[in-house]
Design a protein around this motif. Structure first.
Motif, mmCIF file in Angstrom:
data_model
loop_
_atom_site.group_PDB
_atom_site.id
_atom_site.type_symbol
_atom_site.label_atom_id
_atom_site.label_comp_id
_atom_site.label_asym_id
_atom_site.label_seq_id
_atom_site.Cartn_x
_atom_site.Cartn_y
_atom_site.Cartn_z
ATOM 1 N N UNK A 199 11.535 -32.759 26.910
ATOM 2 C CA UNK A 199 11.911 -34.162 27.072
ATOM 3 C C UNK A 199 12.188 -34.791 25.714
ATOM 4 N N UNK A 200 13.252 -35.573 25.601
ATOM 5 C CA UNK A 200 13.492 -36.369 24.403
ATOM 6 C C UNK A 200 12.456 -37.483 24.376
ATOM 7 N N UNK A 201 11.683 -37.634 23.293
ATOM 8 C CA UNK A 201 10.552 -38.576 23.280
ATOM 9 C C UNK A 201 10.953 -40.025 23.032
ATOM 10 N N UNK A 202 11.869 -40.527 23.837
ATOM 11 C CA UNK A 202 12.286 -41.923 23.837
ATOM 12 C C UNK A 202 13.346 -42.056 24.925
ATOM 13 N N UNK A 203 13.593 -43.290 25.374
ATOM 14 C CA UNK A 203 14.677 -43.543 26.318
ATOM 15 C C UNK A 203 15.903 -43.999 25.543
ATOM 16 N N UNK A 255 12.870 -37.255 15.198
ATOM 17 C CA UNK A 255 12.601 -36.358 14.082
ATOM 18 C C UNK A 255 13.570 -36.612 12.929
ATOM 19 N N UNK A 256 13.291 -35.980 11.794
ATOM 20 C CA UNK A 256 14.154 -36.113 10.623
ATOM 21 C C UNK A 256 15.587 -35.688 10.966
ATOM 22 N N UNK A 257 16.544 -36.526 10.589
ATOM 23 C CA UNK A 257 17.944 -36.236 10.868
ATOM 24 C C UNK A 257 18.829 -37.191 10.073
ATOM 25 N N UNK A 258 20.119 -36.900 10.043
ATOM 26 C CA UNK A 258 21.137 -37.827 9.583
ATOM 27 C C UNK A 258 22.178 -37.946 10.676
ATOM 28 N N UNK A 259 22.872 -39.071 10.735
ATOM 29 C CA UNK A 259 23.914 -39.264 11.753
ATOM 30 C C UNK A 259 25.171 -38.556 11.275
ATOM 31 N N UNK A 312 23.971 -49.607 11.071
ATOM 32 C CA UNK A 312 23.174 -50.834 11.015
ATOM 33 C C UNK A 312 22.205 -50.840 12.187
ATOM 34 N N UNK A 313 20.904 -50.930 11.902
ATOM 35 C CA UNK A 313 19.874 -50.836 12.930
ATOM 36 C C UNK A 313 19.176 -52.187 13.077
ATOM 37 N N UNK A 314 19.259 -52.755 14.281
ATOM 38 C CA UNK A 314 18.494 -53.942 14.642
ATOM 39 C C UNK A 314 17.263 -53.488 15.413
ATOM 40 N N UNK A 315 16.075 -53.929 14.968
ATOM 41 C CA UNK A 315 14.818 -53.556 15.618
ATOM 42 C C UNK A 315 14.193 -54.779 16.269
ATOM 43 N N UNK A 316 13.886 -54.667 17.550
ATOM 44 C CA UNK A 316 13.181 -55.742 18.264
ATOM 45 C C UNK A 316 11.960 -55.135 18.946
ATOM 46 N N UNK A 317 10.955 -55.962 19.173
ATOM 47 C CA UNK A 317 9.684 -55.463 19.677
ATOM 48 C C UNK A 317 8.722 -55.219 18.527
ATOM 49 N N UNK A 318 7.691 -54.418 18.789
ATOM 50 C CA UNK A 318 6.652 -54.194 17.797
ATOM 51 C C UNK A 318 7.165 -53.331 16.643
ATOM 52 N N UNK A 319 6.722 -53.595 15.410
ATOM 53 C CA UNK A 319 7.188 -52.797 14.264
ATOM 54 C C UNK A 319 6.769 -51.340 14.363
ATOM 55 N N UNK A 320 7.654 -50.450 13.884
ATOM 56 C CA UNK A 320 7.367 -49.035 13.705
ATOM 57 C C UNK A 320 7.834 -48.643 12.311
ATOM 58 N N UNK A 321 7.239 -47.588 11.776
ATOM 59 C CA UNK A 321 7.640 -47.091 10.463
ATOM 60 C C UNK A 321 8.935 -46.281 10.584
ATOM 61 N N UNK A 322 9.921 -46.642 9.769
ATOM 62 C CA UNK A 322 11.141 -45.871 9.623
ATOM 63 C C UNK A 322 11.082 -45.216 8.245
ATOM 64 N N UNK A 351 11.573 -41.695 12.744
ATOM 65 C CA UNK A 351 10.522 -42.588 13.239
ATOM 66 C C UNK A 351 9.418 -41.678 13.762
ATOM 67 N N UNK A 352 8.347 -41.478 12.996
ATOM 68 C CA UNK A 352 7.333 -40.493 13.384
ATOM 69 C C UNK A 352 6.414 -40.999 14.490
ATOM 70 N N UNK A 353 5.794 -40.056 15.186
ATOM 71 C CA UNK A 353 4.751 -40.404 16.143
ATOM 72 C C UNK A 353 3.576 -41.021 15.400
ATOM 73 N N UNK A 354 2.768 -41.781 16.113
ATOM 74 C CA UNK A 354 1.574 -42.364 15.516
ATOM 75 C C UNK A 354 0.463 -42.422 16.541
ATOM 76 N N UNK A 355 -0.772 -42.196 16.088
ATOM 77 C CA UNK A 355 -1.931 -42.331 16.960
ATOM 78 C C UNK A 355 -2.454 -43.752 17.012
#
Length: 210
Positions: free
Chosen positions: A73-77, A127-131, A144-154, A189-193
């Motif tokens: 499964x891809x770990x995001x929608x 995972x680590x990648x380039x477009x 250009x990345x717009x982020x909405x919702x709770x912050x995550x580490x990029x 964007x790494x996983x986090x506990x």
């Protein structure tokens, strides 16, 4: 789809969303090999209401991919909007227009597509990648990345490994990767506990860049 906002965000009405200015409010960081990143904090005000609308209205898709000789499964929608598709919210159309006004001369072409990713909790990641699918493999471009919702580490690091840079993005922040960034650097964007709420990222790209 249910919106997993923290309770504190539901205590009072959500502020209507709108796009702010760019200009001098954008902070640029020069990297190596002609790469750079721009950061504009809180570019979209009232971003929680935009998050809520996107979480509910976008026809999110769960994908499966072959990795290491098995299908996982891809770990995001995700949901991708091509150049001929209407974006799912008027604020995203406004955001794309402002981006084109600000970056059009430097980029040399408009942003045309939008890829949306829904990170439901800390288990969702990329995972680590380039477009580098399409022109991004051989040409300088912008994402250009717009982020909405709770912050995550990029995270960013030189391609092939090296010391990484960390940017926490969410709540309407804008993060732009330009120059050779897709070819010479990687991002993740790494996983986090840690307990984190959901985040949606909107990646605006020129045509022919994935």
């Amino acid at each position: 789809m249910a919106v997993a906002f923290q309770a504190s965000l539901l205590d009072e009405p959500l502020e209507p969303a709108g796009v702010g200015a760019l200009g001098a409010s954008v902070e640029r960081t020069e990297l190596t090999a002609g790469a750079w990143v721009d950061l504009r904090r809180s570019w979209v005000h009232g971003s929680d209401s935009l998050f809520a609308r996107l979480a509910e209205s976008v026809p999110w898709q769960a994908e499966r991919r072959e990795m290491y000789e098995r299908v996982v499964d891809v770990p995001r929608l995700i949901r991708f909007y091509g150049a001929d598709e209407t974006l799912p919210d008027p604020v995203l159309i406004e955001a794309r227009d402002v981006l084109n006004d600000h970056y059009g001369a430097e980029l040399g072409e408009p942003f045309r597509t939008a890829g949306l990713c829904y990170y439901r909790d800390g288990r969702d990641s990329v995972a680590w990648h380039g477009d580098r699918i399409g022109r991004g493999k051989s040409e300088d471009t912008m994402v250009a990345i717009l982020s909405v919702g709770e912050p995550r580490n990029l995270l960013l690091r030189p391609r092939g490994g090296g010391e990484s840079l960390k940017f926490s993005v969410g709540h309407g922040d804008l993060f732009v990767m330009g120059g050779s960034c897709q070819r010479t650097w990687e991002h993740a964007v790494p996983k986090t506990n840690r307990p984190v709420g959901p985040r949606i990222s909107v990646q605006f790209r020129p045509a022919g860049v994935r």
